[in-house]
Design an enzyme around this catalytic site. Structure first.
Site, mmCIF file in Angstrom:
data_model
loop_
_atom_site.group_PDB
_atom_site.id
_atom_site.type_symbol
_atom_site.label_atom_id
_atom_site.label_comp_id
_atom_site.label_asym_id
_atom_site.label_seq_id
_atom_site.Cartn_x
_atom_site.Cartn_y
_atom_site.Cartn_z
ATOM 1 N N SER A 149 0.832 -1.211 0.000
ATOM 2 C CA SER A 149 0.000 0.000 0.000
ATOM 3 C C SER A 149 0.862 1.254 0.000
ATOM 4 C CB SER A 149 -0.914 0.002 1.226
ATOM 5 O OG SER A 149 -0.141 -0.135 2.412
ATOM 6 N N ASN A 187 -1.799 -1.944 13.759
ATOM 7 C CA ASN A 187 -3.244 -1.728 13.764
ATOM 8 C C ASN A 187 -3.640 -0.418 14.446
ATOM 9 O OD1 ASN A 187 -3.136 -4.183 12.594
ATOM 10 N ND2 ASN A 187 -4.091 -5.327 14.276
ATOM 11 N N THR A 207 -40.431 24.902 -8.913
ATOM 12 C CA THR A 207 -40.650 23.557 -8.363
ATOM 13 C C THR A 207 -40.947 22.696 -9.586
ATOM 14 O OG1 THR A 207 -43.037 23.865 -8.084
ATOM 15 C CG2 THR A 207 -41.657 24.402 -6.178
ATOM 16 N N HIS A 208 -40.543 21.457 -9.544
ATOM 17 C CA HIS A 208 -40.704 20.551 -10.709
ATOM 18 C C HIS A 208 -40.071 21.149 -11.968
ATOM 19 C CE1 HIS A 208 -43.754 18.427 -8.258
ATOM 20 N NE2 HIS A 208 -44.088 19.648 -7.888
ATOM 21 N N SER A 259 -15.416 24.396 -28.161
ATOM 22 C CA SER A 259 -15.563 23.106 -28.833
ATOM 23 C C SER A 259 -14.515 23.011 -29.925
ATOM 24 C CB SER A 259 -16.968 23.002 -29.419
ATOM 25 O OG SER A 259 -16.978 22.094 -30.500
ATOM 26 N N LYS A 313 -19.280 27.651 -29.693
ATOM 27 C CA LYS A 313 -19.598 27.098 -28.369
ATOM 28 C C LYS A 313 -18.782 27.700 -27.229
ATOM 29 C CE LYS A 313 -21.961 24.075 -27.467
ATOM 30 N NZ LYS A 313 -21.740 22.623 -27.587
ATOM 31 N N ASN A 339 -18.675 26.250 -23.413
ATOM 32 C CA ASN A 339 -19.244 25.164 -22.609
ATOM 33 C C ASN A 339 -18.945 25.312 -21.125
ATOM 34 O OD1 ASN A 339 -20.183 23.931 -24.971
ATOM 35 N ND2 ASN A 339 -18.231 22.852 -25.262
ATOM 36 N N GLU A 391 -19.995 20.994 -15.082
ATOM 37 C CA GLU A 391 -20.265 19.635 -15.572
ATOM 38 C C GLU A 391 -19.331 18.620 -14.919
ATOM 39 O OE1 GLU A 391 -21.556 19.694 -20.123
ATOM 40 O OE2 GLU A 391 -19.871 21.017 -19.757
ATOM 41 N N TYR A 405 -9.262 -5.989 13.769
ATOM 42 C CA TYR A 405 -8.599 -5.610 12.524
ATOM 43 C C TYR A 405 -8.595 -6.766 11.534
ATOM 44 C CZ TYR A 405 -5.263 -4.074 9.053
ATOM 45 O OH TYR A 405 -4.693 -3.719 7.862
ATOM 46 N N GLN A 457 -7.200 -2.171 4.926
ATOM 47 C CA GLN A 457 -6.205 -1.415 4.172
ATOM 48 C C GLN A 457 -6.845 -0.736 2.952
ATOM 49 O OE1 GLN A 457 -2.091 -2.895 3.725
ATOM 50 N NE2 GLN A 457 -2.520 -2.959 1.541
ATOM 51 N N LYS A 512 -8.094 3.479 2.540
ATOM 52 C CA LYS A 512 -7.409 4.746 2.307
ATOM 53 C C LYS A 512 -7.650 5.366 0.943
ATOM 54 C CE LYS A 512 -4.095 3.109 5.322
ATOM 55 N NZ LYS A 512 -5.076 2.059 5.378
#
Ligand code: ARG
Length: 467
Positions: free
Chosen positions: A31, A118, A163-164, A285, A291, A293, A298, A325, A330, A333
């Protein structure tokens, strides 16, 4: 006399082995390529542990001095990038300890008394996460500040609330900005809380049962800035609640960023044209020259996938693990590190983007002039004239249908037309049909009326110390 058999594997734990580790196993189980990130915490932890061993008479003063100097030298080399990490030594703990023994000899070999990897890894991980909580709290403050600055700047400007994803009621832009301020303020509270709960030292739990050596866990905890020590050595050895909690809190941050990103993507489209994201934060683009973007929102929206994925990884990792343990742990992480990198970078770039964001206020206001957006206000008007709300809802619904058919808005109707839906409607109705009138009528606590929003902006500025 026969020669004592050499430890087969040459490993620090190799005493009982007669064969070396397979290369495939070393590659599979190492690791060090990611947990080297913990080196500063590992070294600080070892120094505090050694100091405690010395004050308990387990190490001499001289041994402590050589250990401390050796660890300082190792840290310097890692800082400078000259330290040679060895995969066959598995992880950061073994790499540092082995190097210490090679440098200073027997004193180095005494460092691991009353300690196991540990509790050592739990210590490093908690210290690392504690720092990440602090960093994220600062980044959250930056983004909260960006929202409050926008709210102050656009105080009084009106936009449609949805809303919606349908135009619902007119609101202040500032009110919308402060909605995000609230979300990120809760995120901040969660981080503070997470830090508080994780800040108990695991060191001294050893492998899982504690130790028979006369250690002083509190001394180490104090030296390393912990609020105390954990209570149960078995719990401590297998506990990763703090990593899950931290990642869950980070997930919430990323979800909030993702919702904001979605709005920015929509708002910057030609269909909405509500905001201008600075050129600095957009890309073009390769084929369509016209464009611009919104890649940053995003990407942030997209990156929420990996944060949610990391949370799932951690939850699944712990599910069904027997105490205490297990090496499975391990695997905790990488998802946490990736979450830290992703969420910090997303928060920081979003704050910067917001500092460079401008609203197209005319266009936003115009968007409130269609869709009978003040229909609720007309219903409330009738309620104040004693019409039961459900009945008022029906009356206004019919008026809206009439507008749709006629191709006009509620304020365009003559008093005669309006009164035909209810005899309670009189001339003063036009006040509530105006967008400004509607917004400013919403004076309930937490509402969008100018005085409420101004109070909220001022309160937020005070909290952030930018008043
Ligand atoms: N690299 C290990 C981890 O991250 C350290 C603890 C290993 N303990 C052990 N008994 N093998 O979990």
């Amino acid at each position: 006399m026969t020669e004592p058999k050499k430890s087969g594997s040459g490993k620090m734990w190799g005493g009982r082995f007669s064969e070396g580790t397979a290369a495939s196993v070393e590659a599979f189980s190492a690791s060090i390529h990611y947990d080297s990130r913990l080196y500063k915490y590992d070294i600080a932890g070892s120094k505090a542990h050694a100091a405690m061993l010395a004050s308990q008479g387990i190490l001499t003063k001289e041994e402590l001095a050589t250990i401390t100097d050796g660890l300082t030298a190792i840290e310097k080399e890692i800082d400078q990038g000259t330290f040679e990490f060895r995969r066959e030594l598995e992880d950061i703990h073994m790499n540092i300890e082995k190097s210490l023994v090679e440098r200073i000899g027997p004193a180095g070999a005494k460092l691991h008394s009353a300690r196991s990897r540990n509790d050592q890894v739990a210590l490093d991980f908690k210290m690392y996460l504690r720092d990440q909580c602090d960093t994220l709290i600062l980044l959250l403050d930056d983004i909260r500040k960006a929202f409050v600055l926008l709210a102050r700047k656009y105080l009084g400007n009106i936009m449609p609330g949805y809303t919606h994803m349908q135009r619902a009621q007119p609101v202040q832009i500032a009110h919308h900005m402060l909605a995000y301020y609230e979300m990120f303020s809760r995120d901040r509270e969660r981080m503070v809380d997470c830090r508080k709960r994780l800040n108990l030292s695991p060191l001294g739990c050893a492998a899982m049962a504690g130790t028979g050596l006369p250690i002083d866990r509190e001394q180490v905890a104090k030296a390393l800035g912990f609020d105390g020590v954990t209570a149960n050595s078995m719990d401590t050895s297998g506990d990763r609640d703090y990593a899950i909690e931290f990642t869950s809190d980070c997930t919430m941050i990323q979800l909030h960023l993702s919702r904001l990103s979605e709005e920015l993507v929509l708002w910057s489209s030609q269909e909405f044209d509500f905001v201008n994201i600075s050129d600095k934060f957009c890309t073009g683009s390769s084929i369509m020259p016209q464009k611009k973007n919104p890649d940053i929102p995003e990407l942030i929206r997209g990156k929420s996938g990996r944060v949610v994925g990391s949370l799932m990884t951690l939850i699944t990792l712990v599910k069904g693990l027997p105490l205490t343990y297990n090496r499975d742990l391990q695997e905790d992480k990488e998802p946490v590190f990736d979450t830290v990198d992703t969420v910090s970078a997303s928060l920081s770039i979003m704050a910067e983007l917001l500092e460079n964001l401008s609203f197209n206020t005319t266009r936003m206001l115009d968007a409130t002039k269609t869709g009978c957006i003040t229909a609720t206000d007309l219903a409330d008007y009738l309620v104040l004239r004693n019409v039961p709300f459900r009945e008022a809802h029906g009356i206004v619904g019919r008026a809206v249908a009439y507008c749709l058919e006629k191709g006009c808005e509620l304020p365009d109707l003559t008093l005669e037309e309006l009164a035909s839906f209810s005899k309670e409607i009189s001339k003063d109705v036009y006040e509530v049909l105006s967008v400004e009138g509607s917004v400013n009528s919403r004076i309930s606590t937490g509402g969008t009326a100018i005085q409420r929003v101004e109070e909220a902006v001022t309160a937020a500025e005070k909290k952030l110390g930018i008043a």
